[in-house]
Write a protein that holds these residues in place. Structure first.
Motif, short mmCIF file in Angstrom:
data_model
loop_
_atom_site.label_atom_id
_atom_site.label_comp_id
_atom_site.label_asym_id
_atom_site.label_seq_id
_atom_site.Cartn_x
_atom_site.Cartn_y
_atom_site.Cartn_z
N THR A 22 0.83 -1.20 0.00
CA THR A 22 0.00 0.00 0.00
C THR A 22 0.86 1.25 0.00
OG1 THR A 22 -1.78 -1.18 1.11
CG2 THR A 22 -1.82 1.22 1.27
N ASP A 45 -7.40 -4.41 -1.73
CA ASP A 45 -7.19 -5.25 -0.55
C ASP A 45 -8.43 -5.09 0.33
OD1 ASP A 45 -6.49 -6.63 1.67
OD2 ASP A 45 -4.54 -5.68 1.93
N ASN A 50 -6.54 0.27 3.34
CA ASN A 50 -5.91 1.41 4.01
C ASN A 50 -5.19 2.35 3.06
OD1 ASN A 50 -3.92 -0.35 3.40
ND2 ASN A 50 -3.18 -0.65 5.47
N ASP A 124 -3.85 -1.96 -5.88
CA ASP A 124 -3.20 -2.34 -4.61
C ASP A 124 -3.89 -3.61 -4.11
OD1 ASP A 124 -1.97 -2.45 -2.13
OD2 ASP A 124 -3.08 -0.75 -1.30
#
Ligand SMILES: Nc1ncnc2c1ncn2[C@@H]1O[C@H](COP(=O)(O)OP(=O)(O)O)[C@@H](O)[C@H]1O
Ligand SMILES: [Mg+2]
Length: 275
Positions: A22, A45, A50, A124
């Motif tokens: 990330t 994800d 995040n 990601d």
């Protein structure tokens, strides 16, 4: 720039979690944007979404609202630093692998809504090799594997690359050593993994650039600011700027067509072939 087919799709993966996927996705995106590129990040994800923290932006809605039908993809996209746009992930969904066929079909459908002209679309991904991660990786044109110079991270990265090459016949795999102490350490790490890959798998992977361990990475997150503006002179910022230059210098892959519509098409055809 009106050529939509030029969008380069990059999947960021790793063997194990917590190695910096990330961090690399967000800061590579900002570094590319600071060099004039139009970039969107998809936080795929779905267990541990995040990317908004790493980008220093807040998202009122996320992917769960798209999946539940409350929002369209366009409605949840937020703009972060340097004009980087983010498709916020939905925390709490146990695992991308747990998504049903219908849910994945819904995700694929919602991507065909993205109309914007993008130079880079960065995905990601979750750690590991679930069917969904492999589906996304197969649809990307470039696959970046983030790893640390630690035995477990090296072993997991190799195992991941082995599956990508042997079971899925994927190419265009590049390594990004993260949290190393120097560029030289990252280059050595790349060299030793690449020789194992050559000897045992008969293939090669590419080297992009390494990111050093830098406390500014955490401090910038705590300050809710992107690393590049929070600590412009830091070692990690310089590394991300160099990484972006290496990415811009990659020869465009001509075997897979760029552009969101082709990405969506590949995602869809893989889901069908897995069904
Ligand atoms: N180069 C680095 N220097 C210092 N801390 C880092 C670096 N890269 C990542 N981190 C920290 O390591 C933790 C895990 O990183 P993250 O990007 O969330 O990993 P992943 O997405 O692979 O799970 C985060 O707290 C992040 O701030
Ligand atoms: Mg992550």
């Amino acid at each position: 720039m009106t050529n939509k087919t030029a969008t380069q799709i990059i999947g960021i993966a790793s063997g194990k979690g917590g190695v910096g996927k990330t961090t690399v996705s967000a800061n590579l995106a900002i570094a590319l944007a600071s060099q004039g590129k139009k970039v969107m990040v998809f936080d795929a994800d779905l267990g541990l979404a995040n990317a908004q923290l790493a980008l220093g932006c807040r998202a009122p809605f996320n992917f769960s609202h798209v999946m539940s039908g409350e929002k369209t993809l366009q409605e949840i996209i937020v703009e972060g630093p340097m004009g980087v746009r983010l498709v916020p992930g939905a925390s709490g969904i146990q695992h991308m692998a747990a998504l049903s066929q219908a849910e994945t079909a819904g995700i694929i459908q919602s991507f065909s809504e993205i109309e914007e002209d993008l130079d880079y679309f960065i995905v990601d991904l979750a750690a590991g090799l679930s069917d969904t991660v492999m589906t996304f990786l197969g649809a990307c044109q470039h696959r970046f594997i983030v790893l640390k110079n630690e035995p477990s991270s090296i072993a997991d990265a190799y195992a991941t690359i082995k599956v990508m090459i042997q079971d899925y016949d994927l190419g265009n795999i590049s390594l990004i050593p993260n949290a190393v102490s120097s560029q030289a350490e990252g280059e050595r790490l790349f060299g030793s993994i690449n020789s194992v890959i050559q000897n045992f798998l008969g293939r090669q992977v590419d080297y992009l650039h390494s990111i050093v361990e830098d406390e500014m990475v955490l401090r910038s997150i705590k300050a809710s600011q992107p690393l590049i503006t929070y600590a412009p002179a830091s070692a990690a910022t310089r590394n991300f700027v160099s990484l972006a230059k290496s990415v811009i210098a990659i020869e465009p892959d001509t075997s897979l067509t760029g552009g969101m519509q082709f990405f969506v098409e590949r995602l869809a055809s893989q889901r069908i072939s897995q069904a």
